[in-house]
Design a protein around this motif. Sequence first.
Motif, short mmCIF file in Angstrom:
data_model
loop_
_atom_site.label_atom_id
_atom_site.label_comp_id
_atom_site.label_asym_id
_atom_site.label_seq_id
_atom_site.Cartn_x
_atom_site.Cartn_y
_atom_site.Cartn_z
N GLY A 1 8.63 -4.21 5.12
CA GLY A 1 8.85 -3.26 6.12
C GLY A 1 8.14 -2.06 5.14
N ALA A 2 8.30 -0.62 5.71
CA ALA A 2 7.73 0.31 5.79
C ALA A 2 9.16 1.67 5.11
CB ALA A 2 6.92 1.00 6.13
N ALA A 3 7.45 2.78 4.79
CA ALA A 3 9.01 3.76 4.18
C ALA A 3 7.59 5.21 4.16
CB ALA A 3 9.27 4.05 2.86
N LEU A 4 8.34 6.31 4.90
CA LEU A 4 8.65 7.60 4.91
C LEU A 4 8.68 8.39 4.05
CD1 LEU A 4 6.53 9.50 6.49
CD2 LEU A 4 7.87 9.52 7.92
N THR A 5 8.15 8.93 3.08
CA THR A 5 8.84 10.16 2.66
C THR A 5 7.91 11.70 2.90
OG1 THR A 5 9.58 9.31 0.83
CG2 THR A 5 9.46 11.00 0.04
N ILE A 6 8.97 13.16 3.03
CA ILE A 6 8.50 13.97 3.15
C ILE A 6 9.14 14.79 2.29
CG2 ILE A 6 8.51 16.37 4.72
CD1 ILE A 6 8.31 14.02 7.26
N ALA A 7 8.84 15.24 1.41
CA ALA A 7 9.28 16.55 0.03
C ALA A 7 9.28 17.19 -0.17
CB ALA A 7 8.56 15.40 -1.01
N LEU B 1 12.92 13.71 2.58
CA LEU B 1 13.65 13.43 4.30
C LEU B 1 12.79 12.41 3.74
CD1 LEU B 1 15.43 13.53 6.62
CD2 LEU B 1 13.24 13.75 7.51
N ASP B 2 13.86 10.93 3.52
CA ASP B 2 13.34 9.27 3.70
C ASP B 2 13.31 8.91 4.86
OD1 ASP B 2 12.72 9.69 0.48
OD2 ASP B 2 13.92 9.74 0.30
N ALA B 3 12.78 8.16 5.53
CA ALA B 3 13.24 7.49 6.29
C ALA B 3 12.41 5.70 5.64
CB ALA B 3 12.30 7.62 7.65
N LEU B 4 13.10 4.70 6.18
CA LEU B 4 13.02 3.21 5.46
C LEU B 4 12.66 2.03 6.40
CD1 LEU B 4 12.44 1.33 2.52
CD2 LEU B 4 14.74 1.18 2.24
N TRP B 5 12.37 1.18 6.39
CA TRP B 5 12.50 -0.40 6.96
C TRP B 5 12.19 -0.97 6.02
CZ3 TRP B 5 8.82 -3.50 8.89
CH2 TRP B 5 9.16 -4.77 9.12
N MET B 6 12.87 -1.86 5.83
CA MET B 6 12.89 -3.20 4.93
C MET B 6 13.87 -4.76 5.72
SD MET B 6 12.62 -4.59 1.96
CE MET B 6 12.82 -3.00 1.04
N ALA B 7 13.12 -5.34 5.92
CA ALA B 7 13.92 -6.82 6.01
C ALA B 7 12.78 -8.07 5.92
CB ALA B 7 12.65 -7.35 7.31
N GLY C 1 1.01 -1.41 0.67
CA GLY C 1 0.08 -0.67 -0.07
C GLY C 1 0.97 0.96 -0.04
N ARG C 2 0.39 2.37 -0.95
CA ARG C 2 0.80 3.30 -0.23
C ARG C 2 0.54 4.61 -1.04
NH1 ARG C 2 3.68 3.42 -5.62
NH2 ARG C 2 2.27 4.81 -6.27
N TRP C 3 0.24 5.17 0.11
CA TRP C 3 -0.65 6.68 0.25
C TRP C 3 0.43 7.90 0.16
CZ3 TRP C 3 -0.36 2.60 3.84
CH2 TRP C 3 -1.56 2.01 3.50
N ASN C 4 -0.42 9.00 -1.35
CA ASN C 4 0.93 10.09 -1.81
C ASN C 4 -0.87 11.03 -1.14
OD1 ASN C 4 2.83 8.94 -3.51
ND2 ASN C 4 1.35 9.15 -5.11
N ALA C 5 0.17 11.39 0.38
CA ALA C 5 -0.52 12.30 0.87
C ALA C 5 -0.17 13.40 1.72
CB ALA C 5 -1.83 11.63 2.03
N SER D 1 4.70 4.50 2.50
CA SER D 1 3.83 2.82 2.17
C SER D 1 4.46 1.74 3.10
CB SER D 1 4.41 2.88 0.33
OG SER D 1 5.88 2.77 0.79
N ALA D 2 3.54 0.62 3.13
CA ALA D 2 3.92 -0.47 4.17
C ALA D 2 3.79 -1.26 2.90
CB ALA D 2 3.38 -0.13 4.78
N TRP D 3 4.70 -3.15 3.16
CA TRP D 3 4.41 -3.87 2.55
C TRP D 3 5.04 -5.22 3.94
CZ3 TRP D 3 7.93 0.39 1.45
CH2 TRP D 3 8.80 -0.14 2.04
N SER D 4 4.52 -5.87 2.55
CA SER D 4 4.45 -7.85 3.13
C SER D 4 4.47 -8.35 1.92
CB SER D 4 4.02 -7.75 3.84
OG SER D 4 4.41 -9.61 5.02
N VAL D 5 5.18 -8.44 0.94
CA VAL D 5 5.32 -9.25 0.26
C VAL D 5 6.55 -9.86 -0.95
CG1 VAL D 5 6.11 -7.14 -0.76
CG2 VAL D 5 4.64 -8.84 -2.58
N GLU D 6 6.59 -11.19 -1.10
CA GLU D 6 7.59 -11.86 -1.82
C GLU D 6 8.80 -11.58 -1.08
OE1 GLU D 6 8.27 -11.32 -6.19
OE2 GLU D 6 6.42 -11.00 -6.32
#
Length: 394
Positions: free
Chosen positions: A114-120, A126-132, A93-97, A105-110
């Motif tokens: 993880g999850a990501a936040l972008t403030i533009a 500014l990007d924050a990213l978690w991936m596992a 899921g991604r929300w450009n809001a 955005s957030a995901w659990s796929v293949e």
Amino acid sequence: MVSVSFLLLLSGVAQPPGPCRPAADSTARADSTSQPASHDPLSAVLPVLWSNDYGGLTLGVRARPACTPPALRGLFLVTGATRGSAAAIGLYGRWNALPGGGGVSAWSVEGRSGAALTIAGRHVELDALWMATTNLGYLDRGLWDDAGSLELGPTFSTTTHNGASVFRARLGARLGLVYRNLWVSALNEHHLHYDGFTRLRGEMSVRHAVSASTTLGARVFAGAYLGPSNPVRQLRIAVAAADPYETFTNPLLRSRGALLVRPGFHYQEPGGGPNLRGFGRDLGGRWAVSVNLELTRAIARSDAGLFREVALEVFGDVGLVDTLAAAANSPGRWYSKLYDGGVGIVTRQQVRDLAWTMRLEAPLLVNRWNLAADYPTNSTSFALRWQVSFEPSF
């Protein structure tokens, strides 16, 4: 990165959403305001499909909120693999809001969560990213280790038009924490190992119209991973193409055996690294510097139809990388020299509002031929090689 819309078009399931039509106003008052009607459901919800070696055929649906401006439009996908060992539901899921084009955005796929936040802003984000990693069966082990990471940092970018030239610059810095699953044989168990790191990347490029039909392009790049130990594969400075995090949202590149990364098919996905395009996509290390050069000459142009431009291309890439990415050219050196060069055809296509560039290239020269993406039998530095891409090189 290839846009999601284009991926869906390649899968034969995309259609550009039509404009929202105002609803009929039954009051017929002069001061009444028409309200937007809901979108045709088939324009907002569409089937998707792709495949990879571990999950087999993957089926699902994707949805976009109807009647929302592009800057606020989200994307939601629910998918399921059909192969028994990998049968699982995937969610993205991604929300450009957020203001300035930022989003969540957030995901659990293949095999990854993880999850990501972008403030533009105008020139900085500014990007924050978690991936596992969660299921190693999906992963190309030449590109991924069993590890996760947290990253945070700014990226500065600018684009300037000056007459016949277009200048672009981008500088990014990220602080992070990586944790990896290590097997301790003496204890016969797994342990998590943590390391802090810093990733720095910068690039500058220019494209200059030498004449009405000829364009010269040049790009320089420098990047480094700073940490107490060697980076896990997904965090290395990728030598030839986009790194695993950059290609994650592309299901045709994401997992082992996906459509565009099958054995014998040579796809080059440009990324924010050296882009030494003639080399294998699994090369990566702690640092790299590079220069990319291109000269293109248009031989046909059109304002209508599918093909809008066809051009001939000559290119060359040269870089220095650390010995984790490629063994030193001579014993005792702390770096390796890589270079490639060749010719190609570059086309620009457009279907309604969807436009994209395609490159069909022949990297005829690859100095470390045993590291080339296309590795013909009895290959040498000079050989007939090929690769394709659906994006401009930079």
